[in-house]
Motif scaffolding. Sequence first.
Motif, mmCIF file in Angstrom:
data_model
loop_
_atom_site.group_PDB
_atom_site.id
_atom_site.type_symbol
_atom_site.label_atom_id
_atom_site.label_comp_id
_atom_site.label_asym_id
_atom_site.label_seq_id
_atom_site.Cartn_x
_atom_site.Cartn_y
_atom_site.Cartn_z
ATOM 1 N N ASN A 102 -72.155 -41.457 42.663
ATOM 2 C CA ASN A 102 -72.411 -41.288 41.229
ATOM 3 C C ASN A 102 -71.661 -42.328 40.403
ATOM 4 N N ASP A 103 -70.405 -42.595 40.787
ATOM 5 C CA ASP A 103 -69.630 -43.607 40.066
ATOM 6 C C ASP A 103 -70.242 -44.993 40.236
ATOM 7 N N ILE A 104 -70.779 -45.259 41.425
ATOM 8 C CA ILE A 104 -71.433 -46.554 41.651
ATOM 9 C C ILE A 104 -72.673 -46.686 40.767
ATOM 10 N N PRO A 121 -75.843 -50.407 33.120
ATOM 11 C CA PRO A 121 -75.134 -50.558 31.839
ATOM 12 C C PRO A 121 -75.636 -49.548 30.812
ATOM 13 N N ASP A 122 -74.721 -49.118 29.947
ATOM 14 C CA ASP A 122 -75.098 -48.136 28.929
ATOM 15 C C ASP A 122 -76.037 -48.731 27.888
ATOM 16 N N GLU A 146 -77.415 -41.407 33.006
ATOM 17 C CA GLU A 146 -77.343 -42.827 32.657
ATOM 18 C C GLU A 146 -78.608 -43.282 31.934
ATOM 19 N N ASP A 200 -73.155 -45.157 37.955
ATOM 20 C CA ASP A 200 -72.658 -45.310 36.581
ATOM 21 C C ASP A 200 -72.204 -46.739 36.321
ATOM 22 N N TRP A 201 -71.607 -47.367 37.312
ATOM 23 C CA TRP A 201 -71.108 -48.736 37.162
ATOM 24 C C TRP A 201 -72.239 -49.756 37.183
ATOM 25 N N LEU A 202 -73.241 -49.527 38.015
ATOM 26 C CA LEU A 202 -74.339 -50.487 38.146
ATOM 27 C C LEU A 202 -75.265 -50.492 36.932
#
Length: 850
Positions: free
Chosen positions: A776-778, A784-785, A345, A780-782
Amino acid sequence: FQDGQRKVDYVLTYHMKKPGGSRSGRQSMYMLTERAVARSLRFLGDAFNGHEDQKAFRREEFEGKLRDMGLELEKDEDANVSGVGFLKIHAPWNVLCREAEFMKLKLPTKKVYEVKKSRGVVEKISTLISKILEPLHPQFEERQPKNIKHLSHTFSREKQHLQERRTFFKISFLSVNVFFFCAGITSLLGSGVYTAAYPLHDVSDKIQPHTYYNICLDELLYEEWANYSVFYKYQPIGLVRKYFGEKIGLYFAWLGLYTQMLIPASLVGIIVFLYGCATVNDDIPSMEICHPKTNITMCPQCDQVCSYWKLSTACGTARASHLFDNPATVFFSIFMALWAAMFMEHWKRRQMRLNYERILLLIKKATTFYVEKLTCQDRLPAYMTNIVMMLLMIGVTFAILFGVILYRISMKAALHMSSSPITRNNVQLTVKTTAAIINLVVILILDEVYGAFARWLTVLEAPKTEKSFEERLIFKTFILKFFNAFTPIIYIAFFRGRYGSFFFFFYNFLLYNILFSYRMEECAHGGCLMELCIQLSITMLGKQLIQNNLFEIGVPKLKKLIRYIRSKQGAFQEEERQKKLQRYEIDHFLEPFGGLTPEYMEMIIQFGFVTLFVASFPLAPLFALLNNIIEIRLDAKKFVAELRRPVAARAQDIGIWYNILRGVAKVAVIINAFVISFTSDFIPRMVYQYMYSPDGSMHGFVNHTLSYFNTSHFQEGKETMDPLLLGYPVDICRYKDYREPPWSETPYEISKEFWTVLAVRLAFVIVFQNVVMLMNDIVDWLIPDIPKDTSLQIHKEKILLVDLFMKEEQCKTYMHQSTASPSDYDHCCRSKNSTAAHPRSRPNNPNIGS
């Protein structure tokens, strides 16, 4: 050029016939006695001369096309390098403008704006951190303030007056522009028409005074980047991208971020290792094994030559295993899984920021290979060949692994037959270490073989574009090198010593896993985790020290030494000759750039060592960090001083490497779950403590994991040759497994404790994998790209661009409707765009924020 005004942007070299070569050839032929030989040699000489004339004709034709495109050429056939001619190429200003417009290149305009900084506590903390990190930044002077940004827009020759001419074209754009003009140079190099093609290192020219730097760019890179004394500083990524282009700049930006992210991973790994050291004396199973009153007789570990042994002799192995097999290992595995997600990330955000700051999204070209259009039916034989040969090479890897297994079995038996007590007492350590070294040597050799083999297979496929060729080559190389590096490690982690616990285990074949009359390997009493740690550490450190550093340092030095030995001049004459050489002649003797695939590949394999089996080796991030600190400066020095300057390549990301990284990070979660569950003793210890322990402690765990065997049940010919080695006859011995005793109704059958432990192991794998994936998904969600400040600046620039062009149109309308002079038009534009004259003034639009 010779006029001293035009700069050499690109160089092509070609072979030149030596003067008088044909005459000397005829004289040598007259010395021959046989006329037939003379006629054949004369025929070959004429054919050679005709071939050279054909090459010269193709060069003239190609150079004529370059002149038609607007490039300026100059030949130097009287250079100090004998037998080599140089074609110097210069791209004039009008050609650069034309190509920049065609490629839709984004360039800075005269319009600048101020990026307002946040105020309050955040600003104070940011200022404090900046002051602390100030010594870590490269020492070069930037004239433009960091909070002042140029407004960028796609280049147009009609709107040159809006754009900053002094920052029009970066150095890297010159070489990539000329390279695209020379689109057919690859085939000409392959046929020998030209021998080399390269841009020059920028060491002779000074950077213009209106740019940020006032010294030679190459010299600045050497002092502030390619220097081991500045290993603690950040890399000047902006300079690297300006000089080498976006693709190489992205590689070093990625490598720098990866190295920075290894710092917290290394600190946590050190803490986990120190925790194991601090608690080794409190580990009850190790204390039970090492207790002097422990009188457990163990069964032989090999056929015939091995005898019975005391469990207390495994004290050292048990204590060493605790350093890496303790409760902190589970925490570290979870941490490293989250670390990998954070790294991915963080890189996406860093990449997006770089895209914005240096306007990476400019062009996306792919060079097409000029091959005849092939159908699927035409390509099918090549695809089938690729599949079969890839499987064959993977089979070679497994065959070599099997050979190393046989070596360990044979060496173990041979050392047990030694008359030296020291040799017999250190059999395990000797066999493990030597086998790991053999594996390392084989891995290093096969790495080079697989790299060349993957390229050959990719050429067979005849990809349509250069990008497709590179991606297919990378994928094949990664698959082969991944299997090559990790097959021995996977065997130790998941297969060694497992067959005796699951199958091939019968009454008369107890402890004997027979394969071609060999007894299969077993793990030491401390488990396979210690052996996994030894194999992983030797392979990782060996690849880093030998392949990544020694080869990269030693091979260029060796080639340079060979060139010096072959030279007919002495040291003093060579030094004097070097002083007389032009820049393009000096670069001719440098090594050609071979691409970034080897650089990325060694880092991806290292990333695998750091993440895949980190549960068995918590110090892996530390050794990777130490290696990368040297690797960055080593690669930098190689690019600046030892390689020809590569053609700058445009890129918006690191390409297929990002997908490979994500795949390795996902697989790492699964592998570490299985390592903790099946390779370490974490699950058996937990099951015993909470289900079978009388007092809820670990007392009695060692005895609980050992089964009984009646020595009279040995298969004929497999019993030990020295049954009285311990000084007394042995009727019952112990071995590590969950099986019923020989006096039960179902002797040597799997016990219920085994199924209980197996169920908990499988449950742990499922829970661990899903929990870590969810975390890991959390993450990725928290995260921002796109960073918030970057998205705000992009929005701000769009508004400012609209405002800029609206004012320009107003000026054009004013000029069209009036009889004003061109000077009035310039005055109008300056008054409309007053922000450009006052860079720190706020924009007119009150809605624009920072």
